[in-house]
Write a protein that holds these residues in place. Structure first.
Motif, PDB file in Angstrom:
ATOM      1  N   THR A 131       0.891  -1.148   0.000  1.00  0.00           N
ATOM      2  CA  THR A 131       0.000   0.000   0.000  1.00  0.00           C
ATOM      3  C   THR A 131       0.936   1.207   0.000  1.00  0.00           C
ATOM      4  OG1 THR A 131      -0.066   0.252   2.411  1.00  0.00           O
ATOM      5  CG2 THR A 131      -1.705  -1.257   1.409  1.00  0.00           C
ATOM      6  N   PRO A 132       0.416   2.410  -0.125  1.00  0.00           N
ATOM      7  CA  PRO A 132       1.320   3.562  -0.050  1.00  0.00           C
ATOM      8  C   PRO A 132       2.061   3.658   1.292  1.00  0.00           C
ATOM      9  CG  PRO A 132      -0.746   4.206  -1.061  1.00  0.00           C
ATOM     10  CD  PRO A 132      -0.943   2.799  -0.550  1.00  0.00           C
ATOM     11  N   GLN A 133       1.472   3.117   2.347  1.00  0.00           N
ATOM     12  CA  GLN A 133       2.096   3.201   3.677  1.00  0.00           C
ATOM     13  C   GLN A 133       2.944   1.983   4.045  1.00  0.00           C
ATOM     14  OE1 GLN A 133      -1.422   3.503   3.321  1.00  0.00           O
ATOM     15  NE2 GLN A 133      -1.179   5.696   3.006  1.00  0.00           N
ATOM     16  N   ARG A 134       2.726   0.839   3.397  1.00  0.00           N
ATOM     17  CA  ARG A 134       3.442  -0.387   3.796  1.00  0.00           C
ATOM     18  C   ARG A 134       3.756  -1.250   2.596  1.00  0.00           C
ATOM     19  NH1 ARG A 134       1.375  -4.031   8.648  1.00  0.00           N
ATOM     20  NH2 ARG A 134       2.743  -2.571   9.743  1.00  0.00           N
ATOM     21  N   LEU A 135       5.011  -1.701   2.541  1.00  0.00           N
ATOM     22  CA  LEU A 135       5.438  -2.655   1.524  1.00  0.00           C
ATOM     23  C   LEU A 135       5.985  -3.877   2.245  1.00  0.00           C
ATOM     24  CD1 LEU A 135       7.108  -2.156  -1.796  1.00  0.00           C
ATOM     25  CD2 LEU A 135       8.299  -3.611  -0.158  1.00  0.00           C
ATOM     26  N   ILE A 136       5.562  -5.051   1.805  1.00  0.00           N
ATOM     27  CA  ILE A 136       6.025  -6.307   2.395  1.00  0.00           C
ATOM     28  C   ILE A 136       6.739  -7.092   1.304  1.00  0.00           C
ATOM     29  CG2 ILE A 136       5.386  -8.445   3.563  1.00  0.00           C
ATOM     30  CD1 ILE A 136       2.786  -6.925   4.421  1.00  0.00           C
ATOM     31  N   ALA A 137       7.977  -7.466   1.577  1.00  0.00           N
ATOM     32  CA  ALA A 137       8.781  -8.241   0.634  1.00  0.00           C
ATOM     33  C   ALA A 137       9.349  -9.449   1.365  1.00  0.00           C
ATOM     34  CB  ALA A 137       9.905  -7.372   0.070  1.00  0.00           C
ATOM     35  N   GLY A 138       9.801 -10.428   0.601  1.00  0.00           N
ATOM     36  CA  GLY A 138      10.437 -11.592   1.206  1.00  0.00           C
ATOM     37  C   GLY A 138      10.067 -12.860   0.467  1.00  0.00           C
ATOM     38  N   PHE A 139      10.637 -13.973   0.944  1.00  0.00           N
ATOM     39  CA  PHE A 139      10.334 -15.258   0.332  1.00  0.00           C
ATOM     40  C   PHE A 139      10.661 -16.379   1.300  1.00  0.00           C
ATOM     41  CE2 PHE A 139      14.517 -13.922  -1.177  1.00  0.00           C
ATOM     42  CZ  PHE A 139      15.326 -15.030  -0.960  1.00  0.00           C
ATOM     43  N   ASN A 140      10.249 -17.574   0.923  1.00  0.00           N
ATOM     44  CA  ASN A 140      10.462 -18.768   1.734  1.00  0.00           C
ATOM     45  C   ASN A 140      11.590 -19.591   1.136  1.00  0.00           C
ATOM     46  OD1 ASN A 140       8.182 -17.834   3.046  1.00  0.00           O
ATOM     47  ND2 ASN A 140       6.818 -19.290   2.059  1.00  0.00           N
ATOM     48  N   ASP A 141      12.354 -20.249   2.011  1.00  0.00           N
ATOM     49  CA  ASP A 141      13.439 -21.118   1.569  1.00  0.00           C
ATOM     50  C   ASP A 141      13.414 -22.375   2.432  1.00  0.00           C
ATOM     51  OD1 ASP A 141      15.666 -22.008   0.163  1.00  0.00           O
ATOM     52  OD2 ASP A 141      16.849 -20.199   0.518  1.00  0.00           O
ATOM     53  N   HIS A 142      14.320 -23.301   2.171  1.00  0.00           N
ATOM     54  CA  HIS A 142      14.354 -24.573   2.898  1.00  0.00           C
ATOM     55  C   HIS A 142      14.674 -24.379   4.373  1.00  0.00           C
ATOM     56  CE1 HIS A 142      14.233 -26.513  -0.980  1.00  0.00           C
ATOM     57  NE2 HIS A 142      15.315 -25.872  -1.352  1.00  0.00           N
ATOM     58  N   HIS A 143      15.551 -23.450   4.670  1.00  0.00           N
ATOM     59  CA  HIS A 143      16.036 -23.284   6.037  1.00  0.00           C
ATOM     60  C   HIS A 143      15.244 -22.260   6.830  1.00  0.00           C
ATOM     61  CE1 HIS A 143      17.783 -19.989   3.893  1.00  0.00           C
ATOM     62  NE2 HIS A 143      18.553 -19.588   4.897  1.00  0.00           N
ATOM     63  N   LEU A 144      14.710 -21.236   6.157  1.00  0.00           N
ATOM     64  CA  LEU A 144      13.915 -20.217   6.849  1.00  0.00           C
ATOM     65  C   LEU A 144      13.071 -19.433   5.864  1.00  0.00           C
ATOM     66  CD1 LEU A 144      15.371 -17.250   6.234  1.00  0.00           C
ATOM     67  CD2 LEU A 144      16.926 -17.992   8.012  1.00  0.00           C
ATOM     68  N   ASP A 145      12.065 -18.762   6.407  1.00  0.00           N
ATOM     69  CA  ASP A 145      11.226 -17.839   5.647  1.00  0.00           C
ATOM     70  C   ASP A 145      11.445 -16.461   6.262  1.00  0.00           C
ATOM     71  OD1 ASP A 145      10.190 -20.177   4.566  1.00  0.00           O
ATOM     72  OD2 ASP A 145       8.389 -20.130   5.804  1.00  0.00           O
ATOM     73  N   PHE A 146      11.395 -15.421   5.446  1.00  0.00           N
ATOM     74  CA  PHE A 146      11.551 -14.081   6.002  1.00  0.00           C
ATOM     75  C   PHE A 146      10.667 -13.088   5.275  1.00  0.00           C
ATOM     76  CE2 PHE A 146      14.229 -13.653   2.386  1.00  0.00           C
ATOM     77  CZ  PHE A 146      14.190 -12.310   2.058  1.00  0.00           C
ATOM     78  N   ARG A 147      10.338 -12.039   5.984  1.00  0.00           N
ATOM     79  CA  ARG A 147       9.631 -10.903   5.412  1.00  0.00           C
ATOM     80  C   ARG A 147      10.324  -9.634   5.891  1.00  0.00           C
ATOM     81  NH1 ARG A 147       8.134 -14.820   3.589  1.00  0.00           N
ATOM     82  NH2 ARG A 147       6.033 -15.593   3.201  1.00  0.00           N
ATOM     83  N   VAL A 148      10.386  -8.663   5.011  1.00  0.00           N
ATOM     84  CA  VAL A 148      10.874  -7.327   5.351  1.00  0.00           C
ATOM     85  C   VAL A 148       9.700  -6.386   5.115  1.00  0.00           C
ATOM     86  CG1 VAL A 148      12.509  -5.495   4.812  1.00  0.00           C
ATOM     87  CG2 VAL A 148      13.223  -7.889   4.631  1.00  0.00           C
ATOM     88  N   VAL A 149       9.354  -5.631   6.134  1.00  0.00           N
ATOM     89  CA  VAL A 149       8.231  -4.708   6.059  1.00  0.00           C
ATOM     90  C   VAL A 149       8.787  -3.291   6.113  1.00  0.00           C
ATOM     91  CG1 VAL A 149       6.064  -3.981   7.125  1.00  0.00           C
ATOM     92  CG2 VAL A 149       6.789  -6.386   7.270  1.00  0.00           C
TER      93      VAL A 149
END
Length: 157
Positions: A90-108
Motif C-alpha cells: 500500500t502507499p504506507q506499507r510494503l512487504i517483501a520476502g520469500f520462503n526457503d528450505h532453512h527459513l522464511d523471512f519478510r521485510v516490512v
C-alpha cells in the motif's frame, strides 16, 4: 539522521505466522514525499559495495546447500525490488520476502507522517524451519543489524 532500533510495532501473525525473530529500525526523514515503495527502492535497489560483496560471499558459501540467492522466480505481486519479491503493498506499507528450505523471512517497510516530515520503519521477521536455519540466523545476525541500519540510512539520501 540517526537510525534507531525500536521495539517492533507490528503483529507478526498475519505477516509471517510463527516468526521466531522480529526486529525493527526507524529513521526520520525531513519533509517527505515518500511512499513505501519509494522508500524500499532507496533501501534495496542498490546497496553500498561492501554489502554487495558480503552478499556475493554469502551466495558462494550457501550455494552447495541449495539455498536461494534471491527471490527471483518467487510469487511477486508487486515485482522485485533488489533481491526481494514484493508480496504486497500500500502507499504506507510494503512487504517483501520469500520462503526457503532453512527459513522464511519478510521485510516490512512502513512510512508514516511525523511532525516535521516522515518516519520510515523497517521490520524484519524470520521463521526458521530446522537447525540449519537457526544456525544460519545466528551467524548472520551481526551482519543483519549493521546492514539494516545502513540500508535504512539510504532512505534519507
Amino acid at each position: 539522521m540517526r537510525v534507531l532500533e525500536i521495539a517492533p510495532e507490528i503483529d507478526p501473525g498475519p505477516l509471517l505466522a510463527g516468526a521466531q525473530f522480529v526486529d525493527a529500525y526507524r529513521v526520520a526523514v525531513e519533509g517527505g514525499t515518500l511512499d513505501a515503495r519509494k522508500a524500499a527502492e532507496k533501501m534495496f535497489a542498490r546497496g553500498p559495495r561492501w554489502i554487495e560483496a558480503l552478499t556475493r560471499l554469502r551466495n558462494l558459501i550457501v550455494a552447495p546447500f541449495g539455498l536461494k540467492t534471491s527471490g527471483k522466480g518467487e510469487p511477486a505481486a508487486g515485482g522485485m525490488i533488489g533481491l526481494f519479491p514484493v508480496v504486497s503493498e500500500t502507499p504506507q506499507r510494503l512487504i517483501a520476502g520469500f520462503n526457503d528450505h532453512h527459513l522464511d523471512f519478510r521485510v516490512v517497510v512502513d512510512v508514516a507522517t511525523a511532525a516535521d516530515g516522515q518516519q520510515v520503519t523497517t521490520t524484519t521477521l524470520v521463521r526458521t524451519h530446522n537447525r540449519f536455519g537457526r544456525t544460519y540466523l545466528a551467524v548472520i545476525m551481526p551482519f543483519h543489524r549493521l546492514i539494516s541500519r545502513t540500508l535504512l540510512r539510504q532512505v534519507t539520501e
